[in-house]
Scaffold this active site. Sequence first.
Site, PDB file in Angstrom:
ATOM      1  N   GLY A 102       0.817  -1.209   0.000  1.00 29.56           N
ATOM      2  CA  GLY A 102       0.000   0.000   0.000  1.00 29.56           C
ATOM      3  C   GLY A 102       0.846   1.252   0.000  1.00 29.56           C
ATOM      4  O   GLY A 102       0.611   2.194   0.752  1.00 29.56           O
ATOM      5  N   GLY A 106       1.803   5.056   3.355  1.00 21.29           N
ATOM      6  CA  GLY A 106       2.756   4.108   2.777  1.00 21.29           C
ATOM      7  C   GLY A 106       3.644   4.766   1.740  1.00 21.29           C
ATOM      8  O   GLY A 106       4.846   4.470   1.633  1.00 21.29           O
ATOM      9  N   SER A 110      -4.269  -0.049  14.183  1.00 22.43           N
ATOM     10  CA  SER A 110      -4.998   1.163  14.562  1.00 22.43           C
ATOM     11  C   SER A 110      -5.406   1.112  16.034  1.00 22.43           C
ATOM     12  O   SER A 110      -5.423   0.039  16.648  1.00 22.43           O
ATOM     13  CB  SER A 110      -6.251   1.279  13.693  1.00 22.43           C
ATOM     14  N   TYR A 164     -13.839  -2.761  10.299  1.00 24.38           N
ATOM     15  CA  TYR A 164     -12.494  -2.175  10.249  1.00 24.38           C
ATOM     16  C   TYR A 164     -11.766  -2.445  11.560  1.00 24.38           C
ATOM     17  O   TYR A 164     -10.618  -2.916  11.583  1.00 24.38           O
ATOM     18  CB  TYR A 164     -12.601  -0.659   9.998  1.00 24.38           C
TER      19      TYR A 164
HETATM   20  N1  LIG Z   1      -5.356   7.328   7.794  1.00 22.38           N
HETATM   21  C1  LIG Z   1      -5.362   7.169   9.110  1.00 22.38           C
HETATM   22  O1  LIG Z   1      -5.626   8.105   9.875  1.00 22.38           O
HETATM   23  C2  LIG Z   1      -5.004   5.829   9.710  1.00 22.38           C
HETATM   24  C3  LIG Z   1      -5.090   5.666  11.104  1.00 22.38           C
HETATM   25  C4  LIG Z   1      -4.759   4.433  11.654  1.00 22.38           C
HETATM   26  C5  LIG Z   1      -4.313   3.427  10.843  1.00 22.38           C
HETATM   27  N2  LIG Z   1      -4.238   3.616   9.480  1.00 22.38           N
HETATM   28  C6  LIG Z   1      -3.774   2.499   8.656  1.00 22.38           C
HETATM   29  O2  LIG Z   1      -2.716   2.954   7.829  1.00 22.38           O
HETATM   30  C7  LIG Z   1      -2.670   2.148   6.642  1.00 22.38           C
HETATM   31  C8  LIG Z   1      -2.543   3.043   5.417  1.00 22.38           C
HETATM   32  O3  LIG Z   1      -3.708   3.843   5.358  1.00 22.38           O
HETATM   33  P1  LIG Z   1      -3.785   5.240   4.570  1.00 22.38           P
HETATM   34  O4  LIG Z   1      -4.565   6.146   5.450  1.00 22.38           O
HETATM   35  O5  LIG Z   1      -2.444   5.641   4.073  1.00 22.38           O
HETATM   36  O6  LIG Z   1      -4.738   4.813   3.364  1.00 22.38           O
HETATM   37  P2  LIG Z   1      -4.794   5.217   1.815  1.00 22.38           P
HETATM   38  O7  LIG Z   1      -4.221   6.571   1.572  1.00 22.38           O
HETATM   39  O8  LIG Z   1      -6.218   4.980   1.429  1.00 22.38           O
HETATM   40  O9  LIG Z   1      -3.822   4.158   1.117  1.00 22.38           O
HETATM   41  C9  LIG Z   1      -4.138   2.802   1.147  1.00 22.38           C
HETATM   42  C10 LIG Z   1      -3.094   2.009   0.388  1.00 22.38           C
HETATM   43  O10 LIG Z   1      -3.492   0.625   0.448  1.00 22.38           O
HETATM   44  C11 LIG Z   1      -3.633   0.134  -0.871  1.00 22.38           C
HETATM   45  N3  LIG Z   1      -4.758  -0.794  -1.002  1.00 22.38           N
HETATM   46  C12 LIG Z   1      -6.049  -0.593  -0.664  1.00 22.38           C
HETATM   47  N4  LIG Z   1      -6.792  -1.663  -1.014  1.00 22.38           N
HETATM   48  C13 LIG Z   1      -5.954  -2.556  -1.581  1.00 22.38           C
HETATM   49  C14 LIG Z   1      -6.128  -3.825  -2.165  1.00 22.38           C
HETATM   50  N5  LIG Z   1      -7.323  -4.426  -2.254  1.00 22.38           N
HETATM   51  N6  LIG Z   1      -5.040  -4.452  -2.672  1.00 22.38           N
HETATM   52  C15 LIG Z   1      -3.825  -3.865  -2.638  1.00 22.38           C
HETATM   53  N7  LIG Z   1      -3.599  -2.655  -2.108  1.00 22.38           N
HETATM   54  C16 LIG Z   1      -4.656  -1.999  -1.587  1.00 22.38           C
HETATM   55  C17 LIG Z   1      -3.887   1.355  -1.734  1.00 22.38           C
HETATM   56  O11 LIG Z   1      -3.495   1.040  -3.053  1.00 22.38           O
HETATM   57  P3  LIG Z   1      -4.178   1.668  -4.373  1.00 22.38           P
HETATM   58  O12 LIG Z   1      -3.309   2.817  -4.766  1.00 22.38           O
HETATM   59  O13 LIG Z   1      -4.149   0.554  -5.319  1.00 22.38           O
HETATM   60  O14 LIG Z   1      -5.577   2.112  -3.955  1.00 22.38           O
HETATM   61  C18 LIG Z   1      -3.005   2.391  -1.075  1.00 22.38           C
HETATM   62  O15 LIG Z   1      -1.687   2.273  -1.535  1.00 22.38           O
HETATM   63  C19 LIG Z   1      -3.937   1.283   6.672  1.00 22.38           C
HETATM   64  O16 LIG Z   1      -3.619  -0.015   7.103  1.00 22.38           O
HETATM   65  C20 LIG Z   1      -4.812   1.982   7.682  1.00 22.38           C
HETATM   66  O17 LIG Z   1      -5.743   1.113   8.283  1.00 22.38           O
HETATM   67  C21 LIG Z   1      -4.568   4.780   8.907  1.00 22.38           C
END
Ligand SMILES: NC(=O)c1ccc[n+]([C@@H]2O[C@H](COP(=O)([O-])OP(=O)(O)OC[C@H]3O[C@@H](n4cnc5c(N)ncnc54)[C@H](OP(=O)(O)O)[C@@H]3O)[C@@H](O)[C@H]2O)c1
Length: 274
Positions: free
Chosen positions: A12, A18, A144, A167
């Site tokens: 990701g 990421g 999380s 989630y």
């Molecule tokens: N944002 C927050 O505040 C927060 C808080 C706590 C934890 N987290 C955790 O942090 C991590 C990253 O989240 P983010 O906020 O950076 O999210 P994001 O911006 O939505 O990015 C998600 C990433 O995961 C990939 N992904 C999603 N579905 C997928 C699939 N089916 N197969 C392969 N790749 C997939 C996406 O790839 P594509 O480019 O192909 O869509 C993207 O690279 C997650 O595990 C999330 O639960 C986030």
Amino acid sequence: MKMDGKTVLVTGSTDGVGRYVATKLASAGAKVLIHGRDRARAKTLADEIRGQGHGEPIFYQADLSSLAGARQLAEAVLAEHKRLDVFISNAGIGSRTQGSERRTSADGHELRFAVNYLSGFLLAHLLLPLLRASAPSRIVNVASLGQHPLDFDDVMLTKGYSGTRAYAQSKLAQIMFTIDLARELEGSGVTVNALHPATYMNTTMVREGGITPISTVEQGGDAILHLAAGDDVAAKSGLFFNGTQPSQVNPQAYDETACKRLRALSLELTGLPA
Ligand SMILES: NC(=O)c1ccc[n+]([C@@H]2O[C@H](COP(=O)([O-])OP(=O)(O)OC[C@H]3O[C@@H](n4cnc5c(N)ncnc54)[C@H](OP(=O)(O)O)[C@@H]3O)[C@@H](O)[C@H]2O)c1
């Protein structure tokens, strides 16, 4: 942070936190294996890293909503790399990604459980031989603070579905897996930790959930980098961090029987040998 000679896989990494982490690791000298579904987004990231003179990232395209996708990703990494120093299991979907109603993966599993937890479980197991051979090495599970205990009578949430619960259940499953795997890896030189990077970072997942971001991607990304490369956590394993601080989690994760039950279920669902 010095990562010369290290190979790091960040799932990701085509978007969100990421992407930031992959960029920073590349600038610290790591060979970065970037992953996502979207080739165009991956190319933009690769061009950016290359343009800054930070080496040549290698892109792996895989949809982790199917176990076959996770297997293909692991097989490609194992075939093409002699070492793997850090595996950052970061790919994920939010509580409202693709709507908040119940969806299933290609394998018929509840979608958030499948993408956020089960694919990472499978990837970690398939990559373990390479991680062991590269020890000291690290696994970082991006989980999380949002955690909900698993109901082992309905893990796929067929009754009373809520995206928020799905989630949070997937994120606690990641943490239970972290604690359980750390016990198995004791003495191997491979550490495994999980973290809450930051609350509501400004990422696609948060924005598409209609939530106003309150943290930056840099804040969460730096917490992930701390677990991936920090000297102070080099020997720590089986822990959960809130940002950079060790923190308590939902009590179910400290229940060894529940962790073993989740392991047995996950081995069965992924077809891995017990
Ligand atoms: N944002 C927050 O505040 C927060 C808080 C706590 C934890 N987290 C955790 O942090 C991590 C990253 O989240 P983010 O906020 O950076 O999210 P994001 O911006 O939505 O990015 C998600 C990433 O995961 C990939 N992904 C999603 N579905 C997928 C699939 N089916 N197969 C392969 N790749 C997939 C996406 O790839 P594509 O480019 O192909 O869509 C993207 O690279 C997650 O595990 C999330 O639960 C986030």
